[in-house]
Motif scaffolding. Structure first.
Motif, mmCIF file in Angstrom:
data_model
loop_
_atom_site.group_PDB
_atom_site.id
_atom_site.type_symbol
_atom_site.label_atom_id
_atom_site.label_comp_id
_atom_site.label_asym_id
_atom_site.label_seq_id
_atom_site.Cartn_x
_atom_site.Cartn_y
_atom_site.Cartn_z
ATOM 1 N N ILE A 456 0.721 -1.118 -0.210
ATOM 2 C CA ILE A 456 0.029 0.132 0.088
ATOM 3 C C ILE A 456 0.778 1.338 -0.072
ATOM 4 C CG2 ILE A 456 -1.807 -1.141 1.187
ATOM 5 C CD1 ILE A 456 -0.932 1.048 3.356
ATOM 6 N N TRP A 457 2.246 1.102 0.052
ATOM 7 C CA TRP A 457 2.871 2.177 -0.024
ATOM 8 C C TRP A 457 3.228 2.592 -1.305
ATOM 9 C CZ3 TRP A 457 7.069 0.030 3.743
ATOM 10 C CH2 TRP A 457 6.713 0.042 4.908
ATOM 11 N N PRO A 458 2.522 3.793 -2.041
ATOM 12 C CA PRO A 458 2.694 3.945 -3.332
ATOM 13 C C PRO A 458 4.173 3.884 -3.941
ATOM 14 C CG PRO A 458 1.475 5.723 -2.179
ATOM 15 C CD PRO A 458 2.043 4.709 -1.241
ATOM 16 N N LEU A 459 5.284 4.296 -3.041
ATOM 17 C CA LEU A 459 6.541 4.112 -3.505
ATOM 18 C C LEU A 459 7.183 2.956 -3.212
ATOM 19 C CD1 LEU A 459 7.616 7.872 -3.424
ATOM 20 C CD2 LEU A 459 6.816 6.606 -5.312
ATOM 21 N N GLY A 460 6.460 2.119 -2.382
ATOM 22 C CA GLY A 460 7.024 0.784 -2.388
ATOM 23 C C GLY A 460 8.232 0.750 -1.384
ATOM 24 N N ARG A 461 8.899 -0.546 -1.248
ATOM 25 C CA ARG A 461 9.702 -0.775 -0.121
ATOM 26 C C ARG A 461 11.260 -0.805 -0.909
ATOM 27 N NH1 ARG A 461 11.805 -6.107 0.544
ATOM 28 N NH2 ARG A 461 10.350 -6.561 -0.960
ATOM 29 N N ALA A 462 12.407 -0.020 -0.264
ATOM 30 C CA ALA A 462 13.407 0.049 -1.000
ATOM 31 C C ALA A 462 14.266 -1.272 -1.038
ATOM 32 C CB ALA A 462 14.368 1.052 0.054
ATOM 33 N N LEU A 463 14.522 -1.590 -2.006
ATOM 34 C CA LEU A 463 15.595 -2.936 -2.452
ATOM 35 C C LEU A 463 16.968 -2.669 -2.379
ATOM 36 C CD1 LEU A 463 13.855 -4.153 -5.349
ATOM 37 C CD2 LEU A 463 13.320 -4.935 -3.087
ATOM 38 N N ALA A 464 17.645 -1.485 -3.004
ATOM 39 C CA ALA A 464 18.824 -1.199 -3.033
ATOM 40 C C ALA A 464 19.309 0.139 -3.661
ATOM 41 C CB ALA A 464 19.534 -2.451 -3.942
ATOM 42 N N GLN A 465 20.421 0.626 -3.765
ATOM 43 C CA GLN A 465 21.041 1.636 -4.030
ATOM 44 C C GLN A 465 21.782 1.566 -5.457
ATOM 45 O OE1 GLN A 465 23.241 3.839 -1.356
ATOM 46 N NE2 GLN A 465 22.838 5.807 -2.219
ATOM 47 N N LEU A 466 21.663 2.178 -6.400
ATOM 48 C CA LEU A 466 22.535 1.968 -7.614
ATOM 49 C C LEU A 466 23.177 3.100 -7.740
ATOM 50 C CD1 LEU A 466 22.447 -0.085 -10.131
ATOM 51 C CD2 LEU A 466 20.817 1.680 -11.057
ATOM 52 N N HIS A 467 24.686 2.618 -7.962
ATOM 53 C CA HIS A 467 25.696 3.684 -8.190
ATOM 54 C C HIS A 467 25.634 5.049 -7.261
ATOM 55 C CE1 HIS A 467 27.596 1.742 -11.554
ATOM 56 N NE2 HIS A 467 26.390 1.304 -11.877
ATOM 57 N N GLY A 468 25.070 5.068 -6.141
ATOM 58 C CA GLY A 468 24.976 6.169 -5.275
ATOM 59 C C GLY A 468 24.129 7.266 -5.746
ATOM 60 N N ILE A 469 23.186 6.921 -6.756
ATOM 61 C CA ILE A 469 22.355 7.878 -7.284
ATOM 62 C C ILE A 469 20.996 7.357 -7.253
ATOM 63 C CG2 ILE A 469 21.940 9.013 -9.493
ATOM 64 C CD1 ILE A 469 24.541 8.591 -10.338
ATOM 65 N N TYR A 470 20.469 6.326 -7.601
ATOM 66 C CA TYR A 470 19.125 5.798 -7.623
ATOM 67 C C TYR A 470 18.918 5.043 -6.566
ATOM 68 C CZ TYR A 470 19.324 8.001 -12.115
ATOM 69 O OH TYR A 470 19.651 8.901 -13.328
#
Ligand code: ADP
Ligand code: MG
Length: 649
Positions: A456-470
């Protein structure tokens, strides 16, 4: 040389130097005249970019033969006869020098038949010779070989294509101002544009393209004033549609195309929250007000005006744009979202939040209609749980992430000091208490709620960080990609704005002041705006004639680049001196502050930190755009991903 009166011809040529710069200037003057004559259709024929010939034909009221010789006379006009009329002039022209000026630098001829006359006459501008001709009621003005007698000026003309482009731009301005008039444009014998009379929306689509229409919002506002009101209407482009050049900005004051600093500033300040400083919004705006409140006689080409009530104009334009831009944008939802669902979600959000808070602007990515209850949980109910999450997907990189298998809670454990999670820090002492973020207005009435599921979180659950940017996150639809810096900047900016509005930007005293070498302007600005700076949470003191010290910083920005922050705030303040301007510039300044105080790319975040940012984004107004108009997040649905891998095809 003794003092002498200049001959008429020379005076006109001097005037021509001011008014007629290139073929496009002639086009502008001739179109003004045709519109003043009440034309309902105007055709423009150009040769060689207008350098060889400009022929404007209208079906307006025409010129009686007795007046034809006067048309080319300097200071001869049918449009005003007294100074009083000059004040309230509602026509496009009135200086009575355009035709004289053009005639002094080109070969001119007028062929005209008045509406109430049965004969057509033409006059040669050079010789003044009159002769009978034939045509329907209306006028044709022919201008050939521009600057043929002034080679020095002809040298400055650019290529035919460039001159043609300028001519077309001149017609565009008139065409946008007068959608009720039809226009056809020919170049070297070919019809290149044809715009039929119609509504403003139709004209905009025809002149600026269907894209412009699809990407703009209607503007309509009347500001009541002591002098009868200012109306602002037209269309303003969405921030996403802003361009790198300011080439689609059309502003008309009482029907006249103008460029004006007050208006430009009002537009910029209305877009400041959502647009990058180097991007230029597109718009077609009409400003209408009592003619005596604006002086249109300040510039030879009438492109600049002077307002008697600049601040009312500023306010009207700014408010008109702000309300257009903040209107909910339905139909702009992400790829797969069903518009009906988005509406549902919008309605649910409204119901849940009632009058307590503004609806967030992003489209609802939820696959099912949201219930009010979900919203409540989302806004006020999620728990801060001190347990770090087990990360099952980390154990086996190929195992499909399983949202349900993980506790869907935000932890406060390793927090980014001074970062986006200050709210979480503040409440970490009572981890079992359900907590509302400071800007999520509704405080839950219940002490413990069910843990909401990640879906129900529109932006969901964090999985990982990509290249320190995303940040990569998983939600019910698929994958969410977040631009970390842009998103954090938006969150901080909105927090700053909220605290600024409540006049309580909290600041933190530095144990060791940061001193830095400053220019005389910076020092003067720091002194002059000491209290404004303090209101912004920034305390600067003068150390010497060449140096300043930062004594306190806004708490939100404590980990940002303090020096860059102080310097850019000073630079902004130096630009805006008057107190009223300062008021308007506040958001600029806050945006600058947010930019310097936000988490930079290349900073490693923990999963809980990423989740905290996602939750803050959800609770932040307009989080789908950073202060610079770049998107902060994107959804890649499972369908999109399937397509990438040609699954099920
Ligand atoms: P202004 O437009 O400032 O009066 P101009 O030199 O442009 O001065 O034109 C002089 C006059 O010629 C106008 O006032 C108008 O009476 C007449 N005129 C010019 N063009 C047209 C036209 N297309 N139809 C009717 N009258 C025209
Ligand atoms: Mg004129």
């Amino acid at each position: 040389m003794p003092i002498r009166e200049l001959p008429d011809e020379l005076i006109s040529q001097i005037a021509a130097g001011e008014v007629i710069e290139r073929p496009a200037s002639v086009v502008r003057e001739l179109l003004d005249n045709a519109l003043d004559a009440g034309a309902s259709h105007i055709s423009l024929r150009l040769q060689a970019g207008g350098v060889r010939a400009i022929i404007v034909e209208d079906d307006g009221k025409g010129i009686p033969v007795a007046e034809l010789p006067l048309a080319f006379k300097r200071h001869a006009t049918s449009k005003i006869s007294s100074l009083d009329e000059l004040e309230s002039v509602a026509t496009m022209g009135f200086r009575g020098e355009a035709l004289a000026a053009i005639n002094s630098v080109a070969d001119c001829r007028i062929n005209s038949r008045p509406h109430d006359g049965d004969a057509a006459w033409q006059i040669d501008g050079r010789t003044g010779e009159l002769s009978r001709s034939s045509r329907n009621p209306g006028s044709t003005i022919e201008v050939k070989e521009l600057f043929f007698s002034v080679p020095a000026r002809r040298k400055f003309l650019k290529s035919d294509n460039t001159e043609l482009a300028h001519c077309l731009e001149a017609v565009r301005r008139h065409a946008l101002a007068r959608p009720d008039v039809g226009f056809s444009i020919w170049h070297d014998g070919k019809l290149i544009e044809q715009w039929r009379a119609g509504s403003l929306a139709e004209r905009i689509a025809a002149v600026l393209g269907a894209e412009f229409s699809a990407q703009s919002l209607p503007v309509e506002l009347t500001l009541a004033t002591s002098f009868g009101g200012v109306r602002v209407h037209g269309f303003a482009g969405l921030p996403d549609f802003a361009r790198s050049r300011a080439d689609q900005q059309y502003c008309f004051v009482n029907g006249r195309f103008v460029r004006d600093k007050t208006i430009a500033h009002a537009v910029r300040s209305a877009y400041e929250d959502v647009l990058h400083g180097h991007k230029h919004p597109v718009f077609v705006l009409f400003i209408e007000l009592e003619p005596t409140r604006v002086d249109v006689n300040v510039h030879p080409t009438k492109i600049e005006v002077r307002f008697r009530d600049g601040s009312a104009i500023h306010q009207a334009v700014r408010n008109a744009l702000l309300s257009a831009l903040s209107a909910p944008r339905t139909g702009r939802s992400t790829a797969e979202a069903d518009p009906a669902e988005a509406d549902d979600a919008e309605a649910a959000a409204q119901a849940a939040l009632q009058s307590t808070h503004k609806t967030p602007h992003w489209p609802a990515p939820s696959p099912r209609p949201w219930r009010a209850q979900d919203m409540e949980q989302l806004w006020g109910g999620f728990r801060l749980d001190a347990q770090p999450q087990p990360n099952s997907s980390a154990a086996s990189p190929f195992a499909p992430p399983n949202a349900a298998a993980q506790p869907a809670a935000v932890t406060t454990a390793p927090l980014l000091a001074g970062g986006f999670d200050t709210a979480a820090v503040a409440t970490a002492a009572a981890p079992t208490e359900a907590t509302a973020l400071p800007y999520a207005a509704p405080t839950p009435a219940y002490a413990s709620v069910q843990e909401p599921e990640a879906e129900i979180w529109p932006l969901g659950r964090a999985l990982a960080q990509l290249h320190g940017i995303y940040i990569l996150a998983e939600n019910a639809q698929g994958l969410i990609l977040v631009d970390m810096h842009a998103a954090h900047e938006r969150v901080v900016y909105e927090q700053l704005k909220t605290s600024m509005a409540a006049q309580n930007i909290s600041s933190q005293h530095l144990l060791v002041p940061i001193s830095f070498a400053a220019t005389p302007t910076e020092i003067a600005t720091a002194e002059e705006h000491h209290s404004s700076l303090q209101a912004l949470g920034l305390e600067l003191s003068v150390l010497s004639r060449q140096s300043l010290a930062i004594r306190s910083l806004p708490s939100l920005l404590i980990k940002g680049d303090a020096l860059a922050l102080a310097r850019s705030v000073l630079a902004e303040l130096a630009e805006h001196d008057a107190a009223t301007v300062l008021q308007r510039a506040q958001h600029d300044i806050l945006a600058t502050m947010a930019c310097h105080g936000s988490v930079r790319a290349n900073r490693q975040l923990t999963l809980p930190e990423m989740n905290a940012l996602l939750r803050q984004m959800e609770a932040t107004e307009r989080a789908d755009q950073c202060n610079h108009g770049r998107p902060t997040w994107k959804q890649l649905s499972l369908k999109d991903l399937d397509k990438l891998f040609l699954r099920g095809q």
